[in-house]
Design an enzyme around this catalytic site. Structure first.
Site, PDB file in Angstrom:
ATOM      1  N   GLU A   1      43.784  32.590  27.331  1.00 60.26           N
ATOM      2  CA  GLU A   1      44.586  33.762  26.990  1.00 60.26           C
ATOM      3  C   GLU A   1      45.871  33.365  26.276  1.00 60.26           C
ATOM      4  O   GLU A   1      46.302  34.050  25.336  1.00 60.26           O
ATOM      5  CB  GLU A   1      44.931  34.552  28.259  1.00 60.26           C
ATOM      6  CG  GLU A   1      43.724  35.084  29.009  1.00 60.26           C
ATOM      7  CD  GLU A   1      43.246  34.153  30.102  1.00 60.26           C
ATOM      8  OE1 GLU A   1      42.860  34.647  31.181  1.00 60.26           O
ATOM      9  OE2 GLU A   1      43.243  32.916  29.875  1.00 60.26           O
TER      10      GLU A   1
ATOM     11  N   SER B   1       7.802   4.812  30.240  1.00 58.98           N
ATOM     12  CA  SER B   1       8.377   6.095  29.815  1.00 58.98           C
ATOM     13  C   SER B   1       9.271   5.959  28.583  1.00 58.98           C
ATOM     14  O   SER B   1       9.751   6.963  28.066  1.00 58.98           O
ATOM     15  CB  SER B   1       9.187   6.711  30.955  1.00 58.98           C
ATOM     16  OG  SER B   1      10.251   5.848  31.332  1.00 58.98           O
TER      17      SER B   1
ATOM     18  N   LEU C   1      13.821  14.064  41.438  1.00 58.55           N
ATOM     19  CA  LEU C   1      13.711  15.394  40.831  1.00 58.55           C
ATOM     20  C   LEU C   1      12.972  16.359  41.756  1.00 58.55           C
ATOM     21  O   LEU C   1      13.385  17.498  41.948  1.00 58.55           O
ATOM     22  CB  LEU C   1      12.976  15.312  39.492  1.00 58.55           C
ATOM     23  CG  LEU C   1      13.778  14.920  38.253  1.00 58.55           C
ATOM     24  CD1 LEU C   1      12.864  14.794  37.054  1.00 58.55           C
ATOM     25  CD2 LEU C   1      14.883  15.939  37.980  1.00 58.55           C
TER      26      LEU C   1
END
Length: 375
Positions: free
Chosen positions: A58, A173, A312
């Site tokens: 602001e 991977s 995960l």
């Protein structure tokens, strides 16, 4: 100034896009954007919260607007603060500038900073809450979660093939995603507070988990979930701990038996945290207490998870994941024994699955990057 609902949504959306510029700098404060729009529907001021401890959105917007703020509408993604913290309250500045109307997307969930709406109304300013502007709500979801639950915002990241595999049956991977995608990951690393991984990833890949060859806004703390304190002293995470903050979280009960290893890791600059085991998960490190500890000790707002299916899966099963950043490569393995991204759930019907919604998609070469949010 006559403003339609569609215009309110449009300007709040633009304020949300502005707020994103502060990602990586404003935390642990929320991402906030502000537009000052004149009665003639001209944007005369704009700002976003750039860095914690500095001026709020602001203030930047009002400074740009100057005298043109009188009679204007301020569009702010979060209720203006009404307390004196690191900076003075923004409500007083909005009243002093002569703003006629304020449109916000969300009330401040922090009770210390709340009360801005009431203060503005007492100052003669019309206040409108538009809480269905999805982009404006999304950018403060993480802040609201941390204030209300004490948990950080968890972003699970993984790269997968088209058939949902994150590694071959032998564990290979590197690299499923392409170089352009990996560069985006490095940029994300440079904007979060913590990068979380598991001991399985450390032993298999020996990752560095730092932001390289990109502009970084903060240096993330690397945190390893390592119940039995198996991290080798020669691991890259350990040998670079003098330059990049590193924490290993292990089970408190076994810490005494691994005192020699713990001493060697501490000598390298690694912080060791012991966490009490819970009865419902013997041998596993409790994740929610660890995450709350990261908030309490380091004011962690955003945690990027770069881990294998083990960690995960636990995070998803415990409903601790908030966002998923999925890198989908143009490759099909078609191997039943290749590793999927998440395992361990029992699902009889599609309605038993974990619902998510798509926030956005991007393309990097032939890779598709999908950003999801857990519903």
């Amino acid at each position: 100034m006559t403003t339609s609902r569609a215009q309110d949504l449009k300007y709040l959306h633009r304020a949300a896009r502005l707020a994103l510029r502060g990602h990586g700098g404003s935390e642990p404060n929320p991402l906030v954007g502000c537009l000052v729009v004149s009665p003639r529907h001209e944007i005369v001021g704009w700002g976003y919260h750039r860095r914690c401890g500095e001026a709020h959105a602001e203030i930047h917007a009002l400074q740009r607007a100057g005298s043109r703020a009188a009679g204007a509408t301020a569009y702010i993604t979060l209720e203006p603060c009404n307390h004196h913290g690191r900076t003075p309250p923004c409500t007083g500045e909005l009243i002093k500038a002569g703003v006629a109307r304020v449109v916000i997307a969300r009330r401040d969930p922090n009770p210390i900073a709340a009360g801005g709406i009431e203060r503005l109304r007492e100052g003669g300013i019309e206040v409108v809450i538009v809480d269905d502007c999805d982009p404006a709500m999304c950018i403060t979801d993480g802040f609201a979660r941390r204030v209300r639950s004490g948990l950080p915002w968890i972003i699970a990241k993984w790269a997968q093939t088209l058939d949902g595999r994150v590694a071959t049956r032998s564990g290979e991977s590197r690299w499923i995603s392409n170089e352009a995608s990996r560069r985006l990951v490095h940029r994300q690393r440079g904007r979060v507070d913590v990068i979380l991984t598991g001991i399985g990833t450390v032993l298999a890949d020996d990752p560095l988990l730092t932001a390289r060859n990109v502009r970084t806004r903060r240096i993330a703390r690397r945190v390893v979930v390592d119940p039995q304190l198996q991290t080798p002293p020669e691991a890259k995470l350990v040998t670079t701990a003098d330059r990049f903050p590193t924490t290993i979280a292990c089970l408190e009960a076994g810490l005494a038996d691994r005192a020699e290893v713990a001493g060697e890791l501490r000598a390298a600059g690694v912080e060791i945290i012991g966490i009490a085991q819970q009865q419902d998960e013997p041998g596993q490190l409790p994740l929610a207490p660890l995450l709350r500890m990261l908030v309490e000790r380091y004011e962690a707002s955003n945690v990027l998870v770069e881990a294998g299916p083990g960690l995960l899966s636990r995070l998803f099963r415990q409903r601790l994941v908030n966002d998923a950043l999925v890198f989908i490569a143009p490759l099909i393995l078609g191997d039943d024994e290749a590793e999927p991204c998440v395992t361990g759930r029992t699902v009889e019907q599609l309605t038993d699955g974990l619902p998510m919604r798509l926030l956005n998609t991007r393309r990097r070469g032939d890779d598709l990057i999908a950003h999801y949010r857990v519903k």
